[in-house]
Design an enzyme around this catalytic site. Structure first.
Site, PDB file in Angstrom:
ATOM      1  CE1 TYR A  54      -3.411   2.826   0.539  1.00 28.00           C
ATOM      2  CE2 TYR A  54      -1.949   3.541   2.314  1.00 28.00           C
ATOM      3  CZ  TYR A  54      -3.014   3.782   1.458  1.00 28.00           C
ATOM      4  OH  TYR A  54      -3.656   4.980   1.495  1.00 28.00           O
ATOM      5  CG  HIS A  84      -4.222  14.223  -0.917  1.00 22.29           C
ATOM      6  ND1 HIS A  84      -4.346  13.513  -2.094  1.00 22.29           N
ATOM      7  CD2 HIS A  84      -4.595  13.353   0.068  1.00 22.29           C
ATOM      8  CE1 HIS A  84      -4.762  12.291  -1.838  1.00 22.29           C
ATOM      9  NE2 HIS A  84      -4.919  12.168  -0.531  1.00 22.29           N
ATOM     10  CG  ASN A 196      -0.649   8.628   5.709  1.00 25.43           C
ATOM     11  OD1 ASN A 196      -0.557   7.431   5.558  1.00 25.43           O
ATOM     12  ND2 ASN A 196      -1.751   9.271   5.402  1.00 25.43           N
ATOM     13  CE1 TYR A 281     -18.254  28.304  47.921  1.00 23.88           C
ATOM     14  CE2 TYR A 281     -19.045  27.206  45.935  1.00 23.88           C
ATOM     15  CZ  TYR A 281     -19.051  27.350  47.315  1.00 23.88           C
ATOM     16  OH  TYR A 281     -19.849  26.537  48.066  1.00 23.88           O
ATOM     17  NE  ARG A 284     -14.846  30.217  50.763  1.00 29.61           N
ATOM     18  CZ  ARG A 284     -15.992  29.529  50.874  1.00 29.61           C
ATOM     19  NH1 ARG A 284     -15.959  28.284  51.297  1.00 29.61           N
ATOM     20  NH2 ARG A 284     -17.147  30.082  50.596  1.00 29.61           N
ATOM     21  CG  PHE A 329      -3.242   7.376   9.570  1.00 31.81           C
ATOM     22  CD1 PHE A 329      -4.586   7.290   9.869  1.00 31.81           C
ATOM     23  CD2 PHE A 329      -2.674   6.369   8.804  1.00 31.81           C
ATOM     24  CE1 PHE A 329      -5.372   6.233   9.428  1.00 31.81           C
ATOM     25  CE2 PHE A 329      -3.449   5.301   8.351  1.00 31.81           C
ATOM     26  CZ  PHE A 329      -4.802   5.238   8.665  1.00 31.81           C
ATOM     27  CD  GLU A 415      -9.208   7.723   4.306  1.00 30.97           C
ATOM     28  OE1 GLU A 415      -9.668   8.886   4.269  1.00 30.97           O
ATOM     29  OE2 GLU A 415      -8.302   7.338   3.558  1.00 30.97           O
TER      30      GLU A 415
END
Length: 510
Positions: A54, A84, A196, A281, A284, A329, A415
């Site tokens: 791959y 991409h 990746n 608060y 404190r 990834f 994915e």
């Protein structure tokens, strides 16, 4: 500044903080290069062989079943990067991009990615000569790597995309040439190794972490100013109280508050005869809340330091020479860390805002004028400064919704579970900027309140904080145009000026 020599697998948070805050350059420890070369040789062997692997000699994602001939492997990697580059939005800040390049360098330096030394050297030289790729802020879902943003980074390495060099935005190839560099031609798997990975999500989360720590340290100083301005008690900060609970962050914050308030004449003036049994608060419980936030940041810091040293691309070359596909990834750890940081940022701001509300309220501020102005009515004083902090606090609450619980399938359901780490981390930049303003305004109000207690003086430590504030913001005697004061208040925190007055009192994130 001498470049930092980074040993992959052993890089520490202070090294990365120096890259972010000071722009320190980074280089790999030469001892790491042997592993890089071995992995590159192994990928070259696989690419020349007959078995499909791959990303080396196949398509990507849903197209992984398509075999690619050896003659097309360089084109395959180039096409991967260009296709991409789908990011949108404003460019990421340059300080974040330098951190991205550094993290990618460290990841490749683990010797599991299969890239050649030429790729590593180009990344080093881009950092050394300050060639900063333009990376659009949006487009990653935080799984299969931060694909789109890392593709924009990688585009510059191959002479495409855009970059900033010498203060000018230009084409990627032109930026490299202006810096005396040449683009690389990607070999088998190198494009995939570069895109990746979780480096964009991790860099954004680290930036958020560093900024949140700075704001928290400033918030401890601002909270001490508020406590003295409101004539609050230091009894709730007693060491024994916090030792009985045992949380490290709470103990650390209480100790810092004790040291900041030590020697205050304001505090000494109301030790006897004060009819208040307990403070609200926000005064404190400052150690309990801010200390819990500090512990949360420390947990996130541990995760992000591990991730910064990780090999997170796919497939990976293992020590036995096998090339194995996995899922490093997937940025789920980073998404969780970003959500932890977001929760801490929201809560630091929430309790800080309540202290500002206390200081402007004559029913709660123990004798100070309404809205901290010497002549209320004619003057509104700090009325709307407090309103602005309320708006910022509310915005951060909305932004703190966890990103990690979201997921959507992508890439034709290949994915099918993603982390959303990238935008979960990116929101931290806006959240910490809001927090800078909230804490800065609290410090400005605390200074105003302390000065209204004259002739009584605060502690020596807080006098230093007052001096830092007054170097940028004048006392408010009558109403004036407030926007510059608001900006200056935020800058006090953003630039570390307020943090510096008590920096030695609070241990760090490690």
């Amino acid at each position: 500044m001498t470049p930092a020599l980074l040993t992959p697998g052993s890089v520490l948070l202070p090294d990365l903080a120096a890259v972010y805050w000071q722009g320190r350059r980074a280089r790999l420890d030469p001892a790491a290069l042997g592993a890089v070369e071995r992995a590159a040789r192994r990928i070259a062997e696989v690419a020349a062989g007959g078995a499909p692997v791959y990303g080396v000699n196949t398509g990507f994602g849903k197209l992984a079943s398509i075999r690619i001939e050896a003659a097309n492997l360089q084109t395959l990697q180039r096409n991967l990067i260009l296709s991409h580059c789908c990011g949108v939005g404003e460019p990421l800040p340059e300080a974040v991009v330098r951190l991205i390049l550094t993290l990618k360098l460290v990841s490749l330096g683990r010797g599991a990615s299969g890239v050649r030394i030429e790729v590593v050297r180009l990344l080093e030289e881009m950092l050394a000569r300050d060639v900063v790729p333009i990376i659009p802020e949006k487009g990653s879902v935080g799984a299969s790597g931060d694909l789109a943003p890392l593709a924009h980074m990688t585009a510059v390495l191959i002479g495409e995309g855009e970059a900033v060099f010498a203060g000018r935005r230009m084409a990627g190839r032109a930026a490299l040439e202006a810096a005396g560099l040449q683009p690389v031609v990607l070999a088998a798997k190198e494009g995939l190794a570069l895109i990746n990975g979780t480096q964009v999500s991790t860099a954004l989360a680290l930036a958020g972490l560093f900024r949140a720590e700075r704001a928290l340290r400033a918030a401890v100083v601002a909270g001490a100013l508020s406590t003295d301005a409101a004539m609050g008690s230091t009894a709730p900060f007693a060491e024994g109280i916090h030792a009985l609970r045992g949380h490290r962050g709470q103990i650390d914050v209480a100790q810092a508050l004790r040291a900041l308030l030590d020697g205050s004449a304001i505090r000494d003036s109301h030790r006897e005869g004060d009819e208040r049994v307990q403070d609200p608060y926000c005064l404190r419980c400052h150690p309990q809340v801010t200390g819990a936030c500090l512990d949360l940041l420390r947990q996130a810091a541990t995760t992000l330091e591990i991730e910064a040293n990780a090999a997170t691309d796919n497939p990976l070359v293992l020590e036995d020479g096998s090339v194995v596909s996995g899922g490093n990834f997937h940025a789920e750890p980073v998404a969780f860390a970003a959500d932890q940081i977001a929760l801490a940022v929201a809560e630091i701001g929430s309790i800080s805002q309540r202290r500002t509300a206390l200081l402007v309220d004559p029913a709660l501020n123990f004798g100070l004028m309404g809205f901290l102005t010497p002549e209320p009515g004619l003057n509104s004083g700090l009325m709307i400064a407090e309103v602005t902090t309320a708006a910022l606090m509310s915005e951060n609450k909305q932004l703190a919704h966890p990103a990690s619980v979201d997921s959507t399938p992508t890439s034709a359901n290949q994915e099918d579970h993603v982390s959303m780490a990238c935008h979960g981390a990116r929101r931290l930049l806006a959240m910490t900027q809001n927090l800078y303003w909230i804490v800065g305004v609290e410090a400005m109000m605390g200074a105003q309140g302390i000065e209204l207690r004259a002739p009584l003086r605060t502690s020596p430590r807080l006098e230093r904080a007052l001096a830092a504030i007054r170097a940028r913001i004048a006392p408010l005697r009558e109403d004036r145009y407030m926007a510059p004061d608001m900006a200056a208040a935020g800058a006090l925190v953003a630039e570390g000026a307020l943090e510096a007055t008590g920096a030695d009192l609070l241990p760090g994130l490690s």
